[in-house]
Design an enzyme around this catalytic site. Structure first.
Site, short mmCIF file in Angstrom:
data_model
loop_
_atom_site.label_atom_id
_atom_site.label_comp_id
_atom_site.label_asym_id
_atom_site.label_seq_id
_atom_site.Cartn_x
_atom_site.Cartn_y
_atom_site.Cartn_z
CG MET A 228 -1.63 1.28 1.43
SD MET A 228 -2.92 1.30 2.71
CE MET A 228 -2.07 0.81 4.17
N PRO A 229 0.97 1.96 -1.11
CG PRO A 229 1.29 2.39 -3.36
CD PRO A 229 0.45 1.59 -2.42
CE1 TYR A 230 0.20 8.57 4.81
CE2 TYR A 230 2.53 9.11 4.60
CZ TYR A 230 1.27 9.40 5.10
OH TYR A 230 1.09 10.51 5.88
#
Length: 70
Positions: A1-3
């Protein structure tokens, strides 16, 4: 999950501009890194101008100096 955390000065970015940043960053991560947009998180922090510095100076002082130089 990119942040992704985008920090900008608090100088009047509109909700539409922020939405465009969120959509654009999400699309970029999908296109370049094949990341799932449904799990990509983008946060925009607006920083008061007095808490932002460039080149060792408060940003307002930096801008005034840059303006006077050219």
């Amino acid at each position: 999950m990119p942040y992704v955390n985008i920090k900008i000065t608090r100088e009047g970015a509109t909700p539409a501009q922020k939405a465009e940043l969120i959509a654009g960053v999400t699309e970029l991560l999908q296109r370049v890194l094949n990341k799932n947009p449904a799990t990509t998180v983008v946060v925009i922090d607006e920083v008061p101008l007095e808490n932002w510095g460039i080149g060792g100076l408060p940003v307002e002082e930096f801008r005034a100096k840059a303006k006077s130089n050219g």
